[in-house]
Design a protein around this motif. Structure first.
Motif, PDB file in Angstrom:
ATOM      1  N   LEU A   1      -9.613   8.341  -9.698  1.00  0.00           N
ATOM      2  CA  LEU A   1      -9.023   8.771  -8.438  1.00  0.00           C
ATOM      3  C   LEU A   1      -9.790   8.068  -7.335  1.00  0.00           C
ATOM      4  O   LEU A   1     -11.017   8.141  -7.282  1.00  0.00           O
ATOM      5  CB  LEU A   1      -9.144  10.289  -8.266  1.00  0.00           C
ATOM      6  CG  LEU A   1      -8.750  10.834  -6.886  1.00  0.00           C
ATOM      7  CD1 LEU A   1      -7.250  10.639  -6.649  1.00  0.00           C
ATOM      8  CD2 LEU A   1      -9.118  12.299  -6.790  1.00  0.00           C
ATOM      9  N   GLN A   2      -9.083   7.393  -6.479  1.00  0.00           N
ATOM     10  CA  GLN A   2      -9.732   6.703  -5.374  1.00  0.00           C
ATOM     11  C   GLN A   2      -9.417   7.451  -4.088  1.00  0.00           C
ATOM     12  O   GLN A   2      -8.253   7.674  -3.769  1.00  0.00           O
ATOM     13  CB  GLN A   2      -9.245   5.258  -5.274  1.00  0.00           C
ATOM     14  CG  GLN A   2      -9.988   4.466  -4.232  1.00  0.00           C
ATOM     15  CD  GLN A   2      -9.592   2.996  -4.233  1.00  0.00           C
ATOM     16  OE1 GLN A   2      -8.671   2.589  -4.917  1.00  0.00           O
ATOM     17  NE2 GLN A   2     -10.283   2.219  -3.459  1.00  0.00           N
ATOM     18  N   VAL A   3     -10.440   7.872  -3.383  1.00  0.00           N
ATOM     19  CA  VAL A   3     -10.298   8.580  -2.115  1.00  0.00           C
ATOM     20  C   VAL A   3     -10.715   7.627  -1.003  1.00  0.00           C
ATOM     21  O   VAL A   3     -11.808   7.071  -1.031  1.00  0.00           O
ATOM     22  CB  VAL A   3     -11.176   9.859  -2.079  1.00  0.00           C
ATOM     23  CG1 VAL A   3     -11.043  10.553  -0.740  1.00  0.00           C
ATOM     24  CG2 VAL A   3     -10.794  10.790  -3.221  1.00  0.00           C
ATOM     25  N   LEU A   4      -9.827   7.440  -0.044  1.00  0.00           N
ATOM     26  CA  LEU A   4     -10.107   6.545   1.082  1.00  0.00           C
ATOM     27  C   LEU A   4     -10.361   7.375   2.331  1.00  0.00           C
ATOM     28  O   LEU A   4      -9.542   8.220   2.695  1.00  0.00           O
ATOM     29  CB  LEU A   4      -8.930   5.594   1.314  1.00  0.00           C
ATOM     30  CG  LEU A   4      -8.543   4.717   0.131  1.00  0.00           C
ATOM     31  CD1 LEU A   4      -7.282   3.931   0.454  1.00  0.00           C
ATOM     32  CD2 LEU A   4      -9.672   3.779  -0.234  1.00  0.00           C
ATOM     33  N   TYR A   5     -11.488   7.136   2.965  1.00  0.00           N
ATOM     34  CA  TYR A   5     -11.828   7.821   4.204  1.00  0.00           C
ATOM     35  C   TYR A   5     -11.382   6.978   5.386  1.00  0.00           C
ATOM     36  O   TYR A   5     -11.214   5.766   5.282  1.00  0.00           O
ATOM     37  CB  TYR A   5     -13.344   8.059   4.278  1.00  0.00           C
ATOM     38  CG  TYR A   5     -13.828   8.989   3.197  1.00  0.00           C
ATOM     39  CD1 TYR A   5     -13.776  10.361   3.364  1.00  0.00           C
ATOM     40  CD2 TYR A   5     -14.325   8.486   2.008  1.00  0.00           C
ATOM     41  CE1 TYR A   5     -14.212  11.220   2.371  1.00  0.00           C
ATOM     42  CE2 TYR A   5     -14.767   9.331   1.004  1.00  0.00           C
ATOM     43  CZ  TYR A   5     -14.707  10.696   1.198  1.00  0.00           C
ATOM     44  OH  TYR A   5     -15.136  11.536   0.208  1.00  0.00           O
ATOM     45  N   LYS A   6     -11.232   7.637   6.524  1.00  0.00           N
ATOM     46  CA  LYS A   6     -10.819   6.966   7.758  1.00  0.00           C
ATOM     47  C   LYS A   6      -9.564   6.138   7.512  1.00  0.00           C
ATOM     48  O   LYS A   6      -9.474   4.978   7.890  1.00  0.00           O
ATOM     49  CB  LYS A   6     -11.951   6.111   8.314  1.00  0.00           C
ATOM     50  CG  LYS A   6     -13.182   6.917   8.684  1.00  0.00           C
ATOM     51  CD  LYS A   6     -14.267   6.050   9.254  1.00  0.00           C
ATOM     52  CE  LYS A   6     -15.496   6.882   9.562  1.00  0.00           C
ATOM     53  NZ  LYS A   6     -16.591   6.084  10.069  1.00  0.00           N
TER      54      LYS A   6
ATOM     55  N   ILE B   1      -0.518   2.332   4.130  1.00  0.00           N
ATOM     56  CA  ILE B   1      -1.622   3.025   4.795  1.00  0.00           C
ATOM     57  C   ILE B   1      -2.264   2.122   5.847  1.00  0.00           C
ATOM     58  O   ILE B   1      -2.115   0.910   5.816  1.00  0.00           O
ATOM     59  CB  ILE B   1      -2.683   3.485   3.775  1.00  0.00           C
ATOM     60  CG1 ILE B   1      -3.218   2.309   2.953  1.00  0.00           C
ATOM     61  CG2 ILE B   1      -2.105   4.553   2.850  1.00  0.00           C
ATOM     62  CD1 ILE B   1      -4.310   2.677   1.961  1.00  0.00           C
ATOM     63  N   LEU B   2      -2.980   2.749   6.747  1.00  0.00           N
ATOM     64  CA  LEU B   2      -3.716   2.039   7.785  1.00  0.00           C
ATOM     65  C   LEU B   2      -5.200   2.248   7.523  1.00  0.00           C
ATOM     66  O   LEU B   2      -5.694   3.373   7.541  1.00  0.00           O
ATOM     67  CB  LEU B   2      -3.332   2.581   9.162  1.00  0.00           C
ATOM     68  CG  LEU B   2      -3.894   1.875  10.371  1.00  0.00           C
ATOM     69  CD1 LEU B   2      -3.365   0.449  10.464  1.00  0.00           C
ATOM     70  CD2 LEU B   2      -3.551   2.644  11.638  1.00  0.00           C
TER      71      LEU B   2
ATOM     72  N   ILE C   1      -1.977  -1.733   4.885  1.00  0.00           N
ATOM     73  CA  ILE C   1      -2.137  -2.108   3.479  1.00  0.00           C
ATOM     74  C   ILE C   1      -1.127  -1.334   2.648  1.00  0.00           C
ATOM     75  O   ILE C   1      -0.812  -0.188   2.946  1.00  0.00           O
ATOM     76  CB  ILE C   1      -3.570  -1.775   3.004  1.00  0.00           C
ATOM     77  CG1 ILE C   1      -4.600  -2.567   3.791  1.00  0.00           C
ATOM     78  CG2 ILE C   1      -3.723  -2.010   1.506  1.00  0.00           C
ATOM     79  CD1 ILE C   1      -6.026  -2.158   3.531  1.00  0.00           C
ATOM     80  N   ARG C   2      -0.628  -1.963   1.589  1.00  0.00           N
ATOM     81  CA  ARG C   2       0.227  -1.275   0.629  1.00  0.00           C
ATOM     82  C   ARG C   2      -0.605  -0.951  -0.607  1.00  0.00           C
ATOM     83  O   ARG C   2      -1.211  -1.848  -1.190  1.00  0.00           O
ATOM     84  CB  ARG C   2       1.419  -2.147   0.252  1.00  0.00           C
ATOM     85  CG  ARG C   2       2.358  -2.360   1.411  1.00  0.00           C
ATOM     86  CD  ARG C   2       3.461  -3.322   1.024  1.00  0.00           C
ATOM     87  NE  ARG C   2       4.323  -3.541   2.154  1.00  0.00           N
ATOM     88  CZ  ARG C   2       5.636  -3.386   2.116  1.00  0.00           C
ATOM     89  NH1 ARG C   2       6.235  -3.068   0.997  1.00  0.00           N
ATOM     90  NH2 ARG C   2       6.357  -3.594   3.195  1.00  0.00           N
ATOM     91  N   ALA C   3      -0.624   0.299  -0.974  1.00  0.00           N
ATOM     92  CA  ALA C   3      -1.350   0.754  -2.161  1.00  0.00           C
ATOM     93  C   ALA C   3      -0.317   1.256  -3.167  1.00  0.00           C
ATOM     94  O   ALA C   3       0.491   2.126  -2.843  1.00  0.00           O
ATOM     95  CB  ALA C   3      -2.322   1.870  -1.788  1.00  0.00           C
TER      96      ALA C   3
END
Length: 111
Positions: free
Chosen positions: A6-11, A29-30, A36-38
């Motif tokens: 699981l990848q959690v992206l902050y900010k 996402i920004l 970016i496209r994830a």
């Protein structure tokens, strides 16, 4: 678990869900000012709190007439998205105790 991560992206801000037909395949996402496209292997999970309805509608899921009026292509016409959304106010209470006060339970003859 079994090599899955699981990848959690902050900010990071979710802009919209990406679809292939009616199947969610990722997110736009920004991140640090860059769009970016994830993409996902299996599922997209939406957990945006009060912004979940907004994210769904920006992605094309919601009342078709409303989406068409603002130029968003309709993926799924669902008039219930955002229909009963209410913004809950943040309430707080402050209590103080005076050691000289007698609690109500101590005044009750049953105790």
């Amino acid at each position: 678990m079994n090599g899955r991560k699981l990848q959690v992206l902050y900010k990071t801000t979710a802009l919209r869900i990406l679809f292939d037909g009616r199947t969610a395949i990722g997110m736009k996402i920004l991140v640090e000012g860059k769009k970016i496209r994830a993409f996902v292997r299996k599922k997209v999970i939406i957990s945006a709190g009060i912004n979940s309805a907004q994210l769904l509608m920006l992605s094309g899921i919601g009342p078709a007439n409303d989406l068409i009026n603002v130029g968003i292509p309709v993926i799924i016409d669902n008039p219930n998205v955002g229909e009963f959304l209410t913004n809950h106010t943040l309430n707080s209470a402050t209590f103080s105790a005076n050691k000289r006060d007698i609690s109500e339970l101590q005044k009750d003859p049953k105790y």
